[in-house]
Write an enzyme that holds these catalytic residues in place. Sequence first.
Site, PDB file in Angstrom:
ATOM      1  N   TYR A 292      -0.371  11.107  14.471  1.00 50.07           N
ATOM      2  CA  TYR A 292       0.605  10.567  13.682  1.00 50.07           C
ATOM      3  C   TYR A 292       1.189   9.409  14.563  1.00 50.07           C
ATOM      4  O   TYR A 292       1.416   8.209  14.351  1.00 50.07           O
ATOM      5  CB  TYR A 292       1.611  11.486  12.972  1.00 50.07           C
ATOM      6  CG  TYR A 292       2.791  10.724  12.117  1.00 50.07           C
ATOM      7  CD1 TYR A 292       2.458  10.125  10.842  1.00 50.07           C
ATOM      8  CD2 TYR A 292       4.152  10.344  12.897  1.00 50.07           C
ATOM      9  CE1 TYR A 292       3.465   9.246  10.082  1.00 50.07           C
ATOM     10  CE2 TYR A 292       5.014   9.516  12.213  1.00 50.07           C
ATOM     11  CZ  TYR A 292       4.604   9.099  10.841  1.00 50.07           C
ATOM     12  OH  TYR A 292       5.674   8.431  10.190  1.00 50.07           O
TER      13      TYR A 292
ATOM     14  N   THR B 154       0.966  -1.017   0.037  1.00 49.87           N
ATOM     15  CA  THR B 154       0.123   0.006  -0.143  1.00 49.87           C
ATOM     16  C   THR B 154       0.866   1.068   0.039  1.00 49.87           C
ATOM     17  O   THR B 154       2.078   1.279   0.459  1.00 49.87           O
ATOM     18  CB  THR B 154      -1.011   0.141   1.068  1.00 49.87           C
ATOM     19  OG1 THR B 154      -0.084   0.227   2.277  1.00 49.87           O
ATOM     20  CG2 THR B 154      -1.779  -1.263   1.371  1.00 49.87           C
ATOM     21  N   GLY B 155       0.422   2.128  -0.689  1.00 52.30           N
ATOM     22  CA  GLY B 155       1.094   3.583  -0.810  1.00 52.30           C
ATOM     23  C   GLY B 155       2.463   3.254  -1.404  1.00 52.30           C
ATOM     24  O   GLY B 155       3.499   3.881  -1.080  1.00 52.30           O
TER      25      GLY B 155
HETATM   26  N1  LIG Z   1       9.585   9.548   5.490  1.00 55.55           N
HETATM   27  C1  LIG Z   1      10.131   8.982   6.695  1.00 55.55           C
HETATM   28  O1  LIG Z   1      11.299   9.394   7.180  1.00 55.55           O
HETATM   29  C2  LIG Z   1       9.576   7.890   7.458  1.00 55.55           C
HETATM   30  C3  LIG Z   1       9.741   7.728   8.836  1.00 55.55           C
HETATM   31  C4  LIG Z   1       9.229   6.541   9.502  1.00 55.55           C
HETATM   32  C5  LIG Z   1       8.073   5.945   9.198  1.00 55.55           C
HETATM   33  N2  LIG Z   1       7.602   6.125   7.524  1.00 55.55           N
HETATM   34  C6  LIG Z   1       6.406   5.419   7.255  1.00 55.55           C
HETATM   35  O2  LIG Z   1       6.769   5.233   6.017  1.00 55.55           O
HETATM   36  C7  LIG Z   1       5.591   4.871   5.158  1.00 55.55           C
HETATM   37  C8  LIG Z   1       5.814   5.648   3.933  1.00 55.55           C
HETATM   38  O3  LIG Z   1       6.070   7.093   3.981  1.00 55.55           O
HETATM   39  P1  LIG Z   1       6.806   7.941   3.023  1.00 55.55           P
HETATM   40  O4  LIG Z   1       7.657   8.662   3.665  1.00 55.55           O
HETATM   41  O5  LIG Z   1       7.144   7.096   1.870  1.00 55.55           O
HETATM   42  O6  LIG Z   1       5.661   8.724   2.282  1.00 55.55           O
HETATM   43  P2  LIG Z   1       4.964   9.428   1.078  1.00 55.55           P
HETATM   44  O7  LIG Z   1       6.404   9.678   0.023  1.00 55.55           O
HETATM   45  O8  LIG Z   1       4.387  10.585   1.600  1.00 55.55           O
HETATM   46  O9  LIG Z   1       3.964   8.304   0.543  1.00 55.55           O
HETATM   47  C9  LIG Z   1       2.914   8.250   1.040  1.00 55.55           C
HETATM   48  C10 LIG Z   1       2.210   6.986   0.261  1.00 55.55           C
HETATM   49  O10 LIG Z   1       0.771   6.638   1.097  1.00 55.55           O
HETATM   50  C11 LIG Z   1      -0.169   6.876   0.060  1.00 55.55           C
HETATM   51  N3  LIG Z   1      -1.286   7.436   0.812  1.00 55.55           N
HETATM   52  C12 LIG Z   1      -1.329   8.475   1.471  1.00 55.55           C
HETATM   53  N4  LIG Z   1      -2.520   8.582   2.058  1.00 55.55           N
HETATM   54  C13 LIG Z   1      -3.379   7.793   1.335  1.00 55.55           C
HETATM   55  C14 LIG Z   1      -4.703   7.317   1.617  1.00 55.55           C
HETATM   56  N5  LIG Z   1      -5.724   8.196   2.016  1.00 55.55           N
HETATM   57  N6  LIG Z   1      -5.290   6.248   0.605  1.00 55.55           N
HETATM   58  C15 LIG Z   1      -4.369   5.494  -0.007  1.00 55.55           C
HETATM   59  N7  LIG Z   1      -3.034   5.989  -0.123  1.00 55.55           N
HETATM   60  C16 LIG Z   1      -2.684   7.090   0.669  1.00 55.55           C
HETATM   61  C17 LIG Z   1       0.226   7.999  -1.019  1.00 55.55           C
HETATM   62  O11 LIG Z   1      -0.325   7.748  -2.159  1.00 55.55           O
HETATM   63  P3  LIG Z   1      -0.884   8.720  -2.933  1.00 55.55           P
HETATM   64  O12 LIG Z   1      -0.469  10.303  -2.351  1.00 55.55           O
HETATM   65  O13 LIG Z   1      -0.842   8.415  -4.536  1.00 55.55           O
HETATM   66  O14 LIG Z   1      -2.536   8.425  -2.734  1.00 55.55           O
HETATM   67  C18 LIG Z   1       2.022   7.546  -1.125  1.00 55.55           C
HETATM   68  O15 LIG Z   1       1.876   6.154  -2.093  1.00 55.55           O
HETATM   69  C19 LIG Z   1       4.414   5.723   5.955  1.00 55.55           C
HETATM   70  O16 LIG Z   1       3.636   4.656   6.708  1.00 55.55           O
HETATM   71  C20 LIG Z   1       5.269   6.615   6.933  1.00 55.55           C
HETATM   72  O17 LIG Z   1       4.651   6.679   8.259  1.00 55.55           O
HETATM   73  C21 LIG Z   1       8.144   7.340   6.988  1.00 55.55           C
END
Ligand SMILES: NC(=O)c1ccc[n+]([C@@H]2O[C@H](COP(=O)([O-])OP(=O)(O)OC[C@H]3O[C@@H](n4cnc5c(N)ncnc54)[C@H](OP(=O)(O)O)[C@@H]3O)[C@@H](O)[C@H]2O)c1
Length: 275
Positions: A164, A11-12
């Site tokens: 969050y 997902t995502g």
């Molecule tokens: N970035 C960090 O440093 C970090 C650190 C710790 C944990 N994480 C975790 O890693 C995971 C990925 O994060 P990321 O940094 O790669 O984020 P990102 O680049 O913002 O990507 C988020 C993804 O989630 C999807 N998404 C968001 N809201 C959605 C919804 N309502 N329905 C369906 N899809 C949805 C987006 O798809 P669309 O926009 O195409 O809908 C996108 O594919 C998250 O769970 C985050 O909490 C990230």
Amino acid sequence: MAVMDKTILITGSTDGVGRYVAQRLAAKGWRVIVHGRDRTRGQAVAAQITKQGGEACFLAADLASLAEVRSLADAALRDSDGLDVLVNNAGIGTSGQRRELSTDGFELRFAVNYLAGFLLTRLLLPMLETRKSARIVNVSSAGQQPIDFSDVMLTRGYSGVRAYCQSKLAQILFTFDLATELSGRKVTVNCLHPATYMDTTMVRLSGVKPISTVEQGGAAILQLVESPTLAGRTGLYFSGMQEARADPQAYNERARRRLRTLSFDLVGVADPLAA
Ligand SMILES: NC(=O)c1ccc[n+]([C@@H]2O[C@H](COP(=O)([O-])OP(=O)(O)OC[C@H]3O[C@@H](n4cnc5c(N)ncnc54)[C@H](OP(=O)(O)O)[C@@H]3O)[C@@H](O)[C@H]2O)c1
């Protein structure tokens, strides 16, 4: 042509670390189900994988709606002939001080980051259990805040960071609870903090300067997806590549039970363990 004969739903995976993991696994011969809301981005990710000789399809669903979570599960059951790994990775970050609600009227981060993955997992579990072995990976975070069971929907003292962090700890409680339930069965379930402030949309939106790469977080997720050393290992929390301790609430059995009961209630599914 997929050479691994393994299928994964991430997902995502239209952006950020999910997209990176999708591309890496497709290049290794996994069949990848790409998911997100944005059709243009999703179809582009799938098309790029296909162009490079991999196998991918895109399923759109807004995880802010439980009806769309159900449609996503139905489509995955209909369109693929099995599932080896489910990665619950989609999420929204900390930005924004205004409390928002999901389509179903739940606090938005709790709904998207946690509850959608809870329901999707329950709906896809029978499909995962048809495999000799299967894995569930929940992408959580080091940002964790204990769940206040008197106000799970955060009607008081709301902040984007609090919402969050609560949703991310909920994923960990869910992981540990499900691992106990599935103990001795074919499906393992683990969770992780991938890396701190990766250079992704979520982090950029929160105004924080990235300090890790998507490749670093991606490597940590890939380890939980495919490392042979983790075969049969379940109920673990990793920080990056290392096994770690989560917030103490995750080890509190009563808290896990309360979240389980609440979650089954909210998604309208019967708890298989309830008599
Ligand atoms: N970035 C960090 O440093 C970090 C650190 C710790 C944990 N994480 C975790 O890693 C995971 C990925 O994060 P990321 O940094 O790669 O984020 P990102 O680049 O913002 O990507 C988020 C993804 O989630 C999807 N998404 C968001 N809201 C959605 C919804 N309502 N329905 C369906 N899809 C949805 C987006 O798809 P669309 O926009 O195409 O809908 C996108 O594919 C998250 O769970 C985050 O909490 C990230």
